[in-house]
Motif scaffolding. Structure first.
Motif, mmCIF file in Angstrom:
data_model
loop_
_atom_site.group_PDB
_atom_site.id
_atom_site.type_symbol
_atom_site.label_atom_id
_atom_site.label_comp_id
_atom_site.label_asym_id
_atom_site.label_seq_id
_atom_site.Cartn_x
_atom_site.Cartn_y
_atom_site.Cartn_z
ATOM 1 N N SER A 191 -6.523 13.438 -10.444
ATOM 2 C CA SER A 191 -6.398 13.687 -9.007
ATOM 3 C C SER A 191 -7.118 12.626 -8.187
ATOM 4 O O SER A 191 -6.778 12.395 -7.023
ATOM 5 N N ALA A 192 -8.114 11.948 -8.778
ATOM 6 C CA ALA A 192 -8.806 10.871 -8.070
ATOM 7 C C ALA A 192 -7.850 9.737 -7.730
ATOM 8 O O ALA A 192 -7.981 9.103 -6.671
ATOM 9 N N ALA A 193 -6.874 9.469 -8.609
ATOM 10 C CA ALA A 193 -5.895 8.422 -8.332
ATOM 11 C C ALA A 193 -5.002 8.819 -7.165
ATOM 12 O O ALA A 193 -4.635 7.978 -6.329
ATOM 13 N N LEU A 194 -4.644 10.101 -7.072
ATOM 14 C CA LEU A 194 -3.839 10.557 -5.945
ATOM 15 C C LEU A 194 -4.630 10.447 -4.647
ATOM 16 O O LEU A 194 -4.079 10.051 -3.611
ATOM 17 N N ASP A 195 -5.913 10.781 -4.694
ATOM 18 C CA ASP A 195 -6.751 10.628 -3.502
ATOM 19 C C ASP A 195 -6.849 9.158 -3.091
ATOM 20 O O ASP A 195 -6.839 8.836 -1.900
ATOM 21 N N PHE A 196 -6.947 8.281 -4.076
ATOM 22 C CA PHE A 196 -6.978 6.846 -3.798
ATOM 23 C C PHE A 196 -5.679 6.422 -3.128
ATOM 24 O O PHE A 196 -5.683 5.641 -2.163
ATOM 25 N N GLY A 197 -4.548 6.926 -3.610
ATOM 26 C CA GLY A 197 -3.264 6.623 -2.985
ATOM 27 C C GLY A 197 -3.212 7.095 -1.542
ATOM 28 O O GLY A 197 -2.660 6.408 -0.676
ATOM 29 N N ALA A 198 -3.799 8.255 -1.267
ATOM 30 C CA ALA A 198 -3.827 8.760 0.108
ATOM 31 C C ALA A 198 -4.635 7.844 1.015
ATOM 32 O O ALA A 198 -4.249 7.589 2.165
ATOM 33 N N VAL A 199 -5.752 7.331 0.507
ATOM 34 C CA VAL A 199 -6.565 6.398 1.295
ATOM 35 C C VAL A 199 -5.763 5.128 1.611
ATOM 36 O O VAL A 199 -5.806 4.609 2.742
ATOM 37 N N LEU A 200 -5.024 4.619 0.637
ATOM 38 C CA LEU A 200 -4.202 3.430 0.863
ATOM 39 C C LEU A 200 -3.144 3.693 1.935
ATOM 40 O O LEU A 200 -2.881 2.831 2.789
ATOM 41 N N PRO B 16 5.817 23.830 -3.913
ATOM 42 C CA PRO B 16 6.005 23.555 -2.472
ATOM 43 C C PRO B 16 5.391 22.228 -2.044
ATOM 44 O O PRO B 16 5.963 21.517 -1.208
ATOM 45 N N ALA B 17 4.231 21.888 -2.609
ATOM 46 C CA ALA B 17 3.594 20.618 -2.251
ATOM 47 C C ALA B 17 4.435 19.437 -2.710
ATOM 48 O O ALA B 17 4.581 18.432 -1.989
ATOM 49 N N VAL B 18 4.997 19.518 -3.914
ATOM 50 C CA VAL B 18 5.848 18.447 -4.436
ATOM 51 C C VAL B 18 7.087 18.274 -3.559
ATOM 52 O O VAL B 18 7.484 17.145 -3.231
ATOM 53 N N ILE B 19 7.708 19.371 -3.174
ATOM 54 C CA ILE B 19 8.894 19.301 -2.321
ATOM 55 C C ILE B 19 8.553 18.677 -0.972
ATOM 56 O O ILE B 19 9.288 17.833 -0.445
ATOM 57 N N ALA B 20 7.415 19.061 -0.402
ATOM 58 C CA ALA B 20 7.002 18.503 0.885
ATOM 59 C C ALA B 20 6.735 17.003 0.774
ATOM 60 O O ALA B 20 7.124 16.216 1.653
ATOM 61 N N LEU C 139 0.827 -1.207 0.000
ATOM 62 C CA LEU C 139 0.000 0.000 0.000
ATOM 63 C C LEU C 139 0.863 1.260 0.000
ATOM 64 O O LEU C 139 0.534 2.247 -0.665
ATOM 65 N N TYR C 140 1.949 1.208 0.737
ATOM 66 C CA TYR C 140 2.868 2.353 0.751
ATOM 67 C C TYR C 140 3.436 2.615 -0.646
ATOM 68 O O TYR C 140 3.473 3.757 -1.116
ATOM 69 N N ASN C 141 3.868 1.559 -1.316
ATOM 70 C CA ASN C 141 4.416 1.722 -2.666
ATOM 71 C C ASN C 141 3.353 2.175 -3.658
ATOM 72 O O ASN C 141 3.645 2.938 -4.587
ATOM 73 N N LEU C 142 2.113 1.711 -3.475
ATOM 74 C CA LEU C 142 1.040 2.175 -4.347
ATOM 75 C C LEU C 142 0.791 3.661 -4.166
ATOM 76 O O LEU C 142 0.468 4.366 -5.131
ATOM 77 N N GLY C 143 0.942 4.163 -2.950
ATOM 78 C CA GLY C 143 0.847 5.596 -2.741
ATOM 79 C C GLY C 143 1.891 6.352 -3.550
ATOM 80 O O GLY C 143 1.606 7.395 -4.163
ATOM 81 N N ILE D 231 0.866 8.863 7.480
ATOM 82 C CA ILE D 231 -0.191 9.871 7.625
ATOM 83 C C ILE D 231 0.245 11.189 6.995
ATOM 84 O O ILE D 231 -0.525 11.834 6.263
ATOM 85 N N GLY D 232 1.490 11.604 7.252
ATOM 86 C CA GLY D 232 1.983 12.836 6.647
ATOM 87 C C GLY D 232 2.025 12.755 5.135
ATOM 88 O O GLY D 232 1.640 13.699 4.430
ATOM 89 N N PHE D 233 2.470 11.615 4.614
ATOM 90 C CA PHE D 233 2.506 11.393 3.165
ATOM 91 C C PHE D 233 1.101 11.477 2.589
ATOM 92 O O PHE D 233 0.874 12.116 1.546
ATOM 93 N N ALA D 234 0.122 10.872 3.263
ATOM 94 C CA ALA D 234 -1.259 10.882 2.773
ATOM 95 C C ALA D 234 -1.826 12.296 2.739
ATOM 96 O O ALA D 234 -2.441 12.719 1.747
ATOM 97 N N LEU D 235 -1.615 13.041 3.815
ATOM 98 C CA LEU D 235 -2.161 14.405 3.878
ATOM 99 C C LEU D 235 -1.516 15.302 2.827
ATOM 100 O O LEU D 235 -2.191 16.133 2.202
#
Length: 352
Positions: A317-326, A255-259, A175-179, A238-242
Motif C-alpha cells: 500500500s506504500a507504493a499506492l500512496d507514493f503514486g497518489a503523491v505523484l 467499489p474503490a476499484v470501480i471508482a 507522473l500520471y502514468n506512474l500513478g 486530484i480525484g485519482f489521487a484521493l
C-alpha cells in the motif's frame, strides 16, 4: 518471474536513447516512412523471438521490437497532433493513447489461450500477425495532412522556453502514468497481503484497466467539448489521487476499484494535448522526441522508488500512496507549464 520482468524492461530500454533521435529521423526521412520502418522492426523482433527460446535470442528480439515500438510512439503521437491540433486534439489523443490499455486487455484474453493450446512460439507469430495488419493499414490507408507534407524535411528552431514547456508536459504525463503503474503493479500484492488469493486479487485490479479503456476517451471528449482541458487534468489527477488513497485503506475494495477506473482515465487526452500547444509544425517531431525522452527516463526511476518504499514499510500500500503523491504533483507542474506558455505568448506580442 524475474526473467519476465527483465524482458519487459528491455522492451522499453531503448526509449531513453532513441526517443529524441527518433523525432529527428521522422523529420529527415518523413513520418510515414519512419513509422513503416519502425513497424518492420517490431515484426522482425517478434519473428526472431518465435524462432528460438534461447535467452540471448529473446533479449535480441525484445531490443529490436522495442526499438520499433519507441519510434512508433514518438512519431505517431506527432502525426496525431498534425491532424488534430486546433480541432478535437484531446479526443484524438485520448483515442490514440487508449490503444495501449485496450491492446493489453485483448492480449490478456487471447495470448494465454494461444500459449496453452499451441505453445509460446505461436504467441509471437500471433503478435506478428497483428503487426502485419498495422503495417498494411499504415502503408495503404494513412496519408499526412497537406500542411505536414509541405514541411517535411524543414528544420525549425526550438526555443529554450519551448523545451521547458515540453519537459513540464512530459513530467505530468510521466507522473500520471506512474500513478497508474502503482495500481497495476502493487495493487494485486496489496490485496494478497490482506488475505486474497492471487487470482482474485489480479482479476479485481484488472477492472481498473477495463474501465480505463472507457474513461480515457470520455475525458478527451469532455476536454474538447468544454474547452477546459486544464480543469479536467487538475480535477482528474486530484480525484485519482484521493481514490488511490482510499483504495489503499478501504475494506470496500470493489467499489474503490470501480471508482478508480472510472476517474483515472479522464486526464489522459488533455495531458497528451499539452505539447501541441507549444510546438509548431516544424518543431513537432523534435519536440515529441524530447517529450518521450523525459517520459522514458523518468518512468523506470519512479517505478523503482515505489518498489523500494514498499520493502522497508512492509506493505504494498506504500507504493499506492507514493503514486497518489505523484498524482498530486501534476497540478503544480501544470501551473508551471501555464506560466511558461504565458511567458512565450507575452514575448511573441509585438512591442509598442
Amino acid at each position: 518471474m524475474a526473467d519476465i520482468g527483465i524482458l519487459i524492461g528491455i522492451y522499453f530500454a531503448p526509449g531513453v536513447l532513441l526517443a529524441f533521435p527518433g523525432g529527428a529521423m521522422g523529420r529527415r526521412y518523413g513520418d510515414k516512412a519512419t513509422v513503416l520502418a519502425a513497424i518492420l522492426a517490431m515484426l522482425a523482433g517478434e519473428l526472431l523471438m518465435a524462432s528460438s527460446s534461447a535467452w540471448t535470442v529473446q533479449i535480441a528480439g525484445r531490443l529490436i521490437a522495442g526499438t520499433g515500438g519507441i519510434l512508433l510512439s514518438v512519431l505517431m503521437t506527432k502525426m496525431v497532433a498534425d491532424w488534430f491540433t486546433g480541432r478535437e486534439i484531446a479526443t484524438a489523443m485520448a483515442i490514440f493513447v487508449n490503444s495501449w490499455p485496450v491492446g493489453i486487455a485483448i492480449s490478456l484474453m487471447l495470448l494465454p489461450w494461444i500459449a496453452t493450446r499451441y505453445g509460446l512460439p505461436l504467441v509471437n507469430l500471433a503478435v506478428g500477425a497483428w503487426i502485419l495488419i498495422g503495417l498494411g493499414l499504415m502503408a495503404f490507408f494513412y496519408r499526412a495532412p497537406e500542411a505536414a507534407v509541405s514541411l517535411e524535411g524543414e528544420r525549425g528552431s526550438v526555443t529554450s522556453e519551448t523545451v521547458y514547456a515540453v519537459i513540464a508536459a512530459s513530467s505530468i504525463w510521466c507522473l500520471y502514468n506512474l500513478g497508474l503503474v502503482m495500481i497495476f503493479s502493487f495493487g494485486p500484492t496489496m490485496l494478497v497481503e490482506r488475505g486474497w488469493s492471487m487470482a482474485a486479487a489480479g482479476s479485481t485490479i484488472s477492472i481498473v484497466l477495463w474501465l480505463t479503456a472507457i474513461s480515457v476517451p470520455i475525458g478527451g471528449f469532455l476536454a474538447d467539448l468544454t474547452k477546459r482541458g486544464e480543469a479536467i487534468i487538475v480535477a482528474g489527477c486530484i480525484g485519482f489521487a484521493l481514490l488511490t488513497l482510499l483504495l489503499s485503506r478501504s475494506g470496500q475494495v470493489l467499489p474503490a476499484v470501480i471508482a478508480v477506473g472510472a476517474v483515472c482515465g479522464l486526464p489522459a487526452g488533455a495531458i497528451m494535448s499539452l505539447p501541441a500547444r507549444v510546438l509548431e509544425p516544424r518543431t513537432r517531431a523534435i519536440g515529441m522526441g524530447i517529450f518521450y525522452t523525459v517520459f522514458y527516463a523518468g518512468s523506470p526511476v519512479g517505478s523503482a522508488i515505489g518498489g523500494r518504499l514498499s520493502t522497508p514499510l512492509g506493505s504494498a500500500s506504500a507504493a499506492l500512496d507514493f503514486g497518489a503523491v505523484l498524482l498530486l504533483a501534476c497540478p503544480a507542474i501544470l501551473w508551471l507549464f501555464r506560466r511558461i506558455v504565458a511567458g512565450q505568448n507575452r514575448a511573441a506580442l509585438p512591442s509598442t
